[in-house]
Write a protein that holds these residues in place. Sequence first.
Motif, PDB file in Angstrom:
ATOM      1  N   UNK A 327       0.926  -1.138  -0.046  1.00 54.38           N
ATOM      2  CA  UNK A 327      -0.034  -0.086   0.105  1.00 54.38           C
ATOM      3  C   UNK A 327       0.777   1.228   0.010  1.00 54.38           C
ATOM      4  N   UNK A 328       1.955   1.196   0.813  1.00 54.62           N
ATOM      5  CA  UNK A 328       3.047   2.439   0.988  1.00 54.62           C
ATOM      6  C   UNK A 328       3.406   2.586  -0.405  1.00 54.62           C
ATOM      7  N   UNK A 329       3.829   1.654  -1.050  1.00 49.62           N
ATOM      8  CA  UNK A 329       4.345   1.760  -2.442  1.00 49.62           C
ATOM      9  C   UNK A 329       3.587   2.382  -3.482  1.00 49.62           C
ATOM     10  N   UNK A 330       2.218   1.630  -3.347  1.00 49.40           N
ATOM     11  CA  UNK A 330       1.349   2.283  -4.163  1.00 49.40           C
ATOM     12  C   UNK A 330       1.029   3.853  -4.062  1.00 49.40           C
ATOM     13  N   UNK A 365      -2.888   7.624   8.902  1.00 50.94           N
ATOM     14  CA  UNK A 365      -4.003   8.711   9.171  1.00 50.94           C
ATOM     15  C   UNK A 365      -5.158   8.997   8.351  1.00 50.94           C
ATOM     16  N   UNK A 366      -4.667   8.828   7.060  1.00 53.53           N
ATOM     17  CA  UNK A 366      -5.927   9.179   5.795  1.00 53.53           C
ATOM     18  C   UNK A 366      -6.186   7.773   5.306  1.00 53.53           C
ATOM     19  N   UNK A 367      -6.052   6.793   5.927  1.00 48.13           N
ATOM     20  CA  UNK A 367      -6.788   5.532   5.423  1.00 48.13           C
ATOM     21  C   UNK A 367      -8.056   5.619   4.843  1.00 48.13           C
ATOM     22  N   UNK A 368      -8.813   6.141   5.572  1.00 46.11           N
ATOM     23  CA  UNK A 368     -10.584   6.072   5.324  1.00 46.11           C
ATOM     24  C   UNK A 368     -10.500   6.806   3.945  1.00 46.11           C
ATOM     25  N   UNK A 369     -10.009   7.979   3.664  1.00 40.09           N
ATOM     26  CA  UNK A 369      -9.934   8.929   2.467  1.00 40.09           C
ATOM     27  C   UNK A 369      -9.253   8.185   1.391  1.00 40.09           C
ATOM     28  N   UNK A 370      -8.112   7.577   1.689  1.00 41.28           N
ATOM     29  CA  UNK A 370      -7.555   6.691   0.590  1.00 41.28           C
ATOM     30  C   UNK A 370      -8.489   5.490  -0.024  1.00 41.28           C
ATOM     31  N   UNK A 371      -9.205   5.086   0.935  1.00 45.34           N
ATOM     32  CA  UNK A 371      -9.900   3.813   0.784  1.00 45.34           C
ATOM     33  C   UNK A 371     -11.156   4.186  -0.147  1.00 45.34           C
ATOM     34  N   UNK A 383      -8.694  12.006 -12.962  1.00 47.76           N
ATOM     35  CA  UNK A 383      -8.608  11.645 -14.281  1.00 47.76           C
ATOM     36  C   UNK A 383      -7.721  10.433 -14.337  1.00 47.76           C
ATOM     37  N   UNK A 384      -7.288   9.708 -13.243  1.00 43.56           N
ATOM     38  CA  UNK A 384      -6.457   8.858 -13.375  1.00 43.56           C
ATOM     39  C   UNK A 384      -4.937   9.027 -14.023  1.00 43.56           C
ATOM     40  N   UNK A 385      -4.363  10.220 -13.922  1.00 49.31           N
ATOM     41  CA  UNK A 385      -3.352  10.585 -14.220  1.00 49.31           C
ATOM     42  C   UNK A 385      -2.102   9.791 -14.417  1.00 49.31           C
ATOM     43  N   UNK A 386      -2.040   9.103 -12.943  1.00 51.47           N
ATOM     44  CA  UNK A 386      -0.986   8.562 -12.699  1.00 51.47           C
ATOM     45  C   UNK A 386      -0.939   6.805 -12.965  1.00 51.47           C
ATOM     46  N   UNK A 387      -2.135   6.705 -13.738  1.00 49.90           N
ATOM     47  CA  UNK A 387      -2.587   5.426 -14.159  1.00 49.90           C
ATOM     48  C   UNK A 387      -2.570   4.226 -12.988  1.00 49.90           C
ATOM     49  N   UNK A 388      -3.467   4.368 -11.875  1.00 55.38           N
ATOM     50  CA  UNK A 388      -3.256   3.599 -10.836  1.00 55.38           C
ATOM     51  C   UNK A 388      -4.208   2.393 -11.379  1.00 55.38           C
ATOM     52  N   UNK A 389      -3.569   1.104 -11.489  1.00 54.13           N
ATOM     53  CA  UNK A 389      -4.283  -0.069 -11.995  1.00 54.13           C
ATOM     54  C   UNK A 389      -5.525  -0.490 -11.158  1.00 54.13           C
ATOM     55  N   UNK A 390      -6.313  -1.217 -11.763  1.00 61.01           N
ATOM     56  CA  UNK A 390      -7.185  -2.043 -10.833  1.00 61.01           C
ATOM     57  C   UNK A 390      -7.000  -2.701  -9.617  1.00 61.01           C
ATOM     58  N   UNK A 391      -5.832  -3.700 -10.053  1.00 58.61           N
ATOM     59  CA  UNK A 391      -4.975  -4.469  -8.837  1.00 58.61           C
ATOM     60  C   UNK A 391      -4.751  -3.448  -7.530  1.00 58.61           C
ATOM     61  N   UNK A 392      -4.160  -2.329  -7.921  1.00 54.65           N
ATOM     62  CA  UNK A 392      -3.835  -1.458  -7.042  1.00 54.65           C
ATOM     63  C   UNK A 392      -4.834  -1.048  -6.116  1.00 54.65           C
ATOM     64  N   UNK A 393      -5.984  -0.335  -6.789  1.00 56.17           N
ATOM     65  CA  UNK A 393      -7.357  -0.213  -6.206  1.00 56.17           C
ATOM     66  C   UNK A 393      -7.690  -1.298  -5.228  1.00 56.17           C
ATOM     67  N   UNK A 394      -7.592  -2.570  -5.849  1.00 58.18           N
ATOM     68  CA  UNK A 394      -8.081  -3.620  -5.123  1.00 58.18           C
ATOM     69  C   UNK A 394      -7.407  -3.632  -3.986  1.00 58.18           C
ATOM     70  N   UNK A 395      -5.923  -3.472  -3.866  1.00 62.56           N
ATOM     71  CA  UNK A 395      -5.222  -3.764  -2.614  1.00 62.56           C
ATOM     72  C   UNK A 395      -5.461  -2.695  -1.471  1.00 62.56           C
ATOM     73  N   UNK A 396      -5.725  -1.327  -2.162  1.00 58.87           N
ATOM     74  CA  UNK A 396      -6.150  -0.440  -1.024  1.00 58.87           C
ATOM     75  C   UNK A 396      -7.500  -0.707  -0.393  1.00 58.87           C
ATOM     76  N   UNK A 398      -8.370  -3.851   0.016  1.00 56.85           N
ATOM     77  CA  UNK A 398      -8.379  -4.907   0.994  1.00 56.85           C
ATOM     78  C   UNK A 398      -7.655  -4.412   2.237  1.00 56.85           C
ATOM     79  N   UNK A 399      -6.634  -3.500   2.041  1.00 54.49           N
ATOM     80  CA  UNK A 399      -5.979  -2.994   3.234  1.00 54.49           C
ATOM     81  C   UNK A 399      -6.937  -2.608   4.564  1.00 54.49           C
ATOM     82  N   UNK A 400      -7.717  -1.656   3.657  1.00 54.77           N
ATOM     83  CA  UNK A 400      -8.708  -0.785   4.775  1.00 54.77           C
ATOM     84  C   UNK A 400      -9.736  -1.979   5.523  1.00 54.77           C
TER      85      UNK A 400
END
Length: 405
Positions: A327-330, A365-371, A383-396, A398-400
Amino acid sequence: MTDFAIFWDWLSFAVRWLHVITGIAWIGSSFYFVALDLGLRQRPGLPVGAHGEEWQVHGGGFYHIQKYLVAPAEMPEHLTWFKWESYATWMSGFALMAVVYYAGADLFLIDRNVLDVSAPVAIGISVASLALGWVVYDLLCKSRLGKNDTLLMLVLYAVLVFMAWGYTQLFTGRAAFLHLGAVTATIMSANVFLIIIPNQKIVVADLIAGRKPDPRYGRIAKTRSLHNNYLTLPVLFLMLSNHYPLAFGTQFNWVIASLVFIIGVLIRHFFNTRHARKGNPTWTWLAAAVLFIVIIWLSTVPKILTGEPKQAAASEIFVASSHFPAVRDTVLGRCSMCHAAEPAYEGIHQAPKGVILETDATIAEHAREIYLQAGRSHAMPPGNVTAMTPEERALLAAWFEGAGK
């Protein structure tokens, strides 16, 4: 550059404030006159040409109001025209869209995963869609459908649903909701500018010239005014929706927007019926509540939100999660170029909303907002300007959710 960024931020605030003030003025006068019109009563002895009257009390005084469908026999010396509230609301709203969405098109307007276009092209599509929305609405109202209120309403709703879906195929979810609100507000303001006020001026001109005014102009103006009344609440929701990513940033966002129009109509039907003294349709609130529950479900498919930990040690729980290193790396790779003490993303000079995501502690501290913003919806990155992938979103997500258990 820093001074310009500060100036632009204050400009956005000033235009937004102006838009809110003028919007309150327009909505307030619109709601009042619709309620007044519905509450009018006829009685023997009314002046010639008077359609009805109503007594009201407010602020310690009594008001006696009479309505003329065409115009009184003689024009009053002082006549107040209610139009600038509408014009100022639309102009300030368009200015706000230009300041936020056009100037920041790469962040807020364009999602290259949806439609990969340049900023000028996206802005052109935006402006053209507002004009096209009015043209289609106006043609439908002037067609044979305009003689059947129920059928016209159903067709217009189908058009709005199509536009809700269409905007999600062109822009970011945030911009799609805003544009659906903007095209509806454009229809409302154009009704005032191109139909209601011109019709009223024709009646006044006929009266001054000694001609008998055609009551048809008044009926048309009243119909358009009633349309505006029913569209107001959905527009308010859509204009405020950019604060709620679970509404605009999820898979079924266009369905959610479509249901919001029904909720707005139901609520206005309740108040309009009450003001007309035709009953107390409390069922409308139950129906609206059911639809709102459906919206909540649609925003969280396939899971219902599990909530956030309520213990004081929530941050430690998030950091201790087995998901946290990934999560931190993402977050550092996809979010911290903007959410940093010194943002690296071009055009961003300070962390949005002051949220800095550079350390384990601030990420937790901002886990809920990230989630909510990036895990359960696609609101962030804009606009997904940094190209976050569906797998990374699923990771976030699952973490929360895992820490929440």
